[in-house]
Design an enzyme around this catalytic site. Structure first.
Site, PDB file in Angstrom:
ATOM      1  N   GLU A 276       0.838  -1.218   0.000  1.00 34.08           N
ATOM      2  CA  GLU A 276       0.000   0.000   0.000  1.00 34.08           C
ATOM      3  C   GLU A 276       0.867   1.260   0.000  1.00 34.08           C
ATOM      4  O   GLU A 276       0.796   2.067   0.925  1.00 34.08           O
ATOM      5  CB  GLU A 276      -0.886   0.012   1.249  1.00 34.08           C
ATOM      6  CG  GLU A 276      -1.750  -1.218   1.459  1.00 34.08           C
ATOM      7  CD  GLU A 276      -2.343  -1.301   2.866  1.00 34.08           C
ATOM      8  OE1 GLU A 276      -1.980  -0.480   3.738  1.00 34.08           O
ATOM      9  OE2 GLU A 276      -3.162  -2.199   3.102  1.00 34.08           O
ATOM     10  N   PRO A 277       1.710   1.449  -1.008  1.00 33.23           N
ATOM     11  CA  PRO A 277       2.576   2.626  -0.977  1.00 33.23           C
ATOM     12  C   PRO A 277       1.807   3.908  -1.299  1.00 33.23           C
ATOM     13  O   PRO A 277       0.913   3.901  -2.151  1.00 33.23           O
ATOM     14  CB  PRO A 277       3.600   2.342  -2.085  1.00 33.23           C
ATOM     15  CG  PRO A 277       2.904   1.434  -3.036  1.00 33.23           C
ATOM     16  CD  PRO A 277       1.900   0.650  -2.223  1.00 33.23           C
ATOM     17  N   GLY A 278       2.129   4.969  -0.601  1.00 30.00           N
ATOM     18  CA  GLY A 278       1.541   6.277  -0.879  1.00 30.00           C
ATOM     19  C   GLY A 278       2.647   7.236  -1.273  1.00 30.00           C
ATOM     20  O   GLY A 278       2.934   7.481  -2.443  1.00 30.00           O
ATOM     21  N   ARG A 279       3.352   7.703  -0.252  1.00 28.00           N
ATOM     22  CA  ARG A 279       4.384   8.720  -0.433  1.00 28.00           C
ATOM     23  C   ARG A 279       5.405   8.370  -1.529  1.00 28.00           C
ATOM     24  O   ARG A 279       5.780   9.213  -2.338  1.00 28.00           O
ATOM     25  CB  ARG A 279       5.112   8.907   0.897  1.00 28.00           C
ATOM     26  CG  ARG A 279       6.055  10.078   0.928  1.00 28.00           C
ATOM     27  CD  ARG A 279       6.888  10.061   2.217  1.00 28.00           C
ATOM     28  NE  ARG A 279       6.172   9.710   3.391  1.00 28.00           N
ATOM     29  CZ  ARG A 279       5.655  10.580   4.282  1.00 28.00           C
ATOM     30  NH1 ARG A 279       5.842  11.857   4.117  1.00 28.00           N
ATOM     31  NH2 ARG A 279       5.008  10.155   5.349  1.00 28.00           N
ATOM     32  N   TYR A 319       4.541  18.615  11.390  1.00 29.33           N
ATOM     33  CA  TYR A 319       5.583  17.640  11.789  1.00 29.33           C
ATOM     34  C   TYR A 319       6.963  18.262  11.855  1.00 29.33           C
ATOM     35  O   TYR A 319       7.951  17.533  11.981  1.00 29.33           O
ATOM     36  CB  TYR A 319       5.669  16.494  10.776  1.00 29.33           C
ATOM     37  CG  TYR A 319       4.368  15.876  10.359  1.00 29.33           C
ATOM     38  CD1 TYR A 319       3.595  15.139  11.258  1.00 29.33           C
ATOM     39  CD2 TYR A 319       3.919  15.995   9.046  1.00 29.33           C
ATOM     40  CE1 TYR A 319       2.415  14.547  10.845  1.00 29.33           C
ATOM     41  CE2 TYR A 319       2.732  15.397   8.633  1.00 29.33           C
ATOM     42  CZ  TYR A 319       1.990  14.683   9.543  1.00 29.33           C
ATOM     43  OH  TYR A 319       0.815  14.102   9.133  1.00 29.33           O
ATOM     44  N   CYS A 345      -2.066  33.810   9.886  1.00 31.89           N
ATOM     45  CA  CYS A 345      -1.744  34.505  11.131  1.00 31.89           C
ATOM     46  C   CYS A 345      -1.358  33.544  12.244  1.00 31.89           C
ATOM     47  O   CYS A 345      -2.102  33.381  13.233  1.00 31.89           O
ATOM     48  CB  CYS A 345      -2.922  35.371  11.535  1.00 31.89           C
ATOM     49  SG  CYS A 345      -3.181  36.620  10.296  1.00 31.89           S
ATOM     50  N   GLU A 346      -0.248  32.854  12.085  1.00 25.99           N
ATOM     51  CA  GLU A 346       0.304  31.978  13.118  1.00 25.99           C
ATOM     52  C   GLU A 346       1.806  31.936  12.916  1.00 25.99           C
ATOM     53  O   GLU A 346       2.265  31.857  11.774  1.00 25.99           O
ATOM     54  CB  GLU A 346      -0.202  30.536  12.951  1.00 25.99           C
ATOM     55  CG  GLU A 346      -1.663  30.377  13.144  1.00 25.99           C
ATOM     56  CD  GLU A 346      -2.035  28.991  13.685  1.00 25.99           C
ATOM     57  OE1 GLU A 346      -1.178  28.332  14.291  1.00 25.99           O
ATOM     58  OE2 GLU A 346      -3.190  28.631  13.481  1.00 25.99           O
TER      59      GLU A 346
HETATM   60  N1  LLP Z   1      -1.500   2.010   4.445  1.00 24.79           N
HETATM   61  C1  LLP Z   1      -2.016   2.490   5.589  1.00 24.79           C
HETATM   62  C2  LLP Z   1      -2.936   1.659   6.356  1.00 24.79           C
HETATM   63  C3  LLP Z   1      -1.675   3.786   6.015  1.00 24.79           C
HETATM   64  O1  LLP Z   1      -2.199   4.254   7.137  1.00 24.79           O
HETATM   65  C4  LLP Z   1      -0.786   4.574   5.238  1.00 24.79           C
HETATM   66  C5  LLP Z   1      -0.412   5.915   5.672  1.00 24.79           C
HETATM   67  C6  LLP Z   1      -0.277   4.026   4.044  1.00 24.79           C
HETATM   68  C7  LLP Z   1      -0.649   2.741   3.686  1.00 24.79           C
HETATM   69  C8  LLP Z   1       0.653   4.776   3.136  1.00 24.79           C
HETATM   70  O2  LLP Z   1       1.864   5.049   3.758  1.00 24.79           O
HETATM   71  P1  LLP Z   1       3.067   5.723   2.924  1.00 24.79           P
HETATM   72  O3  LLP Z   1       3.511   4.714   1.892  1.00 24.79           O
HETATM   73  O4  LLP Z   1       2.551   6.952   2.285  1.00 24.79           O
HETATM   74  O5  LLP Z   1       4.082   5.988   3.948  1.00 24.79           O
HETATM   75  N2  LLP Z   1       0.481  12.811   6.756  1.00 24.79           N
HETATM   76  C9  LLP Z   1       1.734  12.144   7.048  1.00 24.79           C
HETATM   77  C10 LLP Z   1       1.732  10.700   6.648  1.00 24.79           C
HETATM   78  C11 LLP Z   1       0.594   9.892   7.238  1.00 24.79           C
HETATM   79  C12 LLP Z   1       0.589   8.465   6.800  1.00 24.79           C
HETATM   80  C13 LLP Z   1      -0.651   7.789   7.238  1.00 24.79           C
HETATM   81  N3  LLP Z   1      -0.787   6.446   6.775  1.00 24.79           N
HETATM   82  C14 LLP Z   1       2.880  12.926   6.418  1.00 24.79           C
HETATM   83  O6  LLP Z   1       2.619  13.943   5.772  1.00 24.79           O
HETATM   84  O7  LLP Z   1       4.035  12.561   6.577  1.00 24.79           O
END
Ligand code: LLP
Length: 418
Positions: A276-279, A319, A345-346
């Site tokens: 489940e890659p996001g970033r 963060y 304004c912060e």
């Molecule tokens: N799967 C699950 C169940 C998750 O909760 C997440 C991210 C991912 C996959 C994807 O993770 P990644 O591959 O993107 O690391 N807002 C934060 C990051 C929060 C991540 C939450 N969960 C930031 O800006 O660093």
């Protein structure tokens, strides 16, 4: 060299693919998010190729960037999706994504979301508590359906990342301890409308080392072993997301190394692998483009006040995250130590501290590595309309989200009649 392949300098001017960023700023206005289609595509293909012959499914974590043009691009490349809300499910469907390749994560799925997901036959629910399982079983029964389920195991490993985005420690709210999961899987017959098809973990985000993934996989395989010895059929292992990206000069494992580590750490089993890659798919494929409104020099500090703010990109304020800030045109003003701040304004409204750049007001800046958790976490704080998003494909630019209008901002509000 900028260090970001699809965003690079030609002479002294920063381009995205074959388009000067200045041209985008002038045509579409600022602030705006700009994405490289080539960077998005390459990242996906690198993941896919790294699995080689291993049966796998890449489920893009929609929360990282939920623009439907981006979801559509990944869907066309063959991607599945990891969602955490009914809203994200609707986006996937709208974008032409396949619910049959979609997994549903999150600790607080409500009944309405469960019904919606059962209705479109999603691939799997990643269930995070016994209470959720009971509720899902009941709803599936009412709908005369069988819900496919993985339990999300909390492997109690330290992801060594920012505490707000670490999820695999026993004190975190996520997942179920392995011993408890074992008991639940073994009482499968209590859940007539559930089919247990997988095991799942996700230990955190922006991981810079591979060791925690190896540890988590080991714990998952132990559980798999026990379940199989009791004749429970498990079809897939979902190893979550979490691979970090380079924000500055960190050294990170490549996508290829990460995937091959996951494959190696599970080589003894035949189950299909899900991730489940996001970033790591979108982070370095996008930037936030902003214009300098004013330069302000005080006796102690130099401020570059830009038109983007913490509501557009929350990561620095939330963060204390570092994003590289590059001038769109180099060698503009005299190089000074700048605090790059927004109009909100912060004092927490900053995009970068102590950056050595030469600037003049009216210049454009690129806030790098903003493709993940940028637009998707933006808000309307200070009644600032959400910004436009632009996709670049070689020398063509496409607007994939119009800038919000002020009218849209309060269109759902109402003055009471007295
Ligand atoms: N799967 C699950 C169940 C998750 O909760 C997440 C991210 C991912 C996959 C994807 O993770 P990644 O591959 O993107 O690391 N807002 C934060 C990051 C929060 C991540 C939450 N969960 C930031 O800006 O660093």
């Amino acid at each position: 060299m900028s260090g970001f392949p699809e965003f690079d300098y030609h002479d002294d001017e920063l381009f995205v693919e074959s388009v000067p960023l200045k041209q985008i700023a002038e045509k579409f206005g600022t602030p705006c998010y700009v994405y490289s289609q080539s960077a998005l595509t390459k990242a996906y293909q690198e993941f896919d190729a790294a699995f080689a012959n291993r049966d796998h499914l890449i489920c893009f974590a929609v929360k990282a960037n939920s623009n439907i043009a981006i979801l559509n691009l990944f869907s066309q490349l063959g991607s599945g999706f990891d969602i955490v809300s009914g809203g994200e499910l609707q986006r996937v469907i709208k974008a032409g994504g396949d619910p049959g390749k979609t997994v549903f994560s999150g600790v607080g799925k409500n009944m309405h979301e469960m019904r919606m997901a059962l209705d479109v036959n999603i691939l799997c629910f990643n269930v995070e508590s016994e209470a959720e399982l009971i509720s899902l079983n009941q709803i599936a029964k009412e709908m005369n359906k069988i819900a496919p389920v993985s339990l999300r195991i909390n492997p109690d490993v330290d992801a060594k990342t920012h505490p707000y985005i670490s999820t695999g420690l026993k004190e975190n709210k996520f997942g179920i301890p392995a011993s408890e999961a074992e008991r639940i899987y073994q009482s499968a017959r209590l859940y007539q409308n559930i089919r247990f098809i997988g095991l799942d973990y996700h230990i955190g985000s922006q991981l810079t080392e591979l060791e925690p993934f190896i540890q988590a996989s080991k714990k998952m395989l132990n559980l798999l072993d026990t379940l199989q010895s009791k004749n429970l059929e498990i079809e897939h292992l979902d190893l979550g997301g979490g691979l970090g990206i380079r924000y500055t000069n960190e050294i990170l494992p490549s996508i290829r190394d990460y995937v091959s580590t996951l494959c190696t750490s599970t080589h003894q089993v035949k189950q299909r692998l899900l991730i489940e890659p996001g970033r790591s798919l979108v982070g370095n494929a996008g930037i936030l483009l902003t214009r300098i409104e004013y330069l302000k020099h005080t006796p102690t500090r130099n401020f570059a006040i830009v038109d983007a703010a913490m509501n557009d990109l929350m990561r620095p304020a939330l963060y204390d995250a570092y994003h590289e800030i590059l001038p769109v045109n180099k060698n503009s003003g005299e190089i000074k130590d700048y605090q790059v701040v927004g109009p909100v304004c912060e004092t927490g409204d900053f995009l970068g501290h102590d950056r050595q750049i030469g600037l003049m007001s009216g210049d454009f800046l690129a806030i790098m590595s903003a493709g993940a958790y940028g637009m998707s976490m933006s808000s309307n704080y200070n009644s600032r309309p959400r910004v436009a998003e632009i996709m670049v494909d070689k020398n063509t630019t496409h607007i994939i989200r119009q800038r919000e209008t002020i009218d849209q901002l309060f269109s759902n509000e109402k003055i009471l009649s007295h």
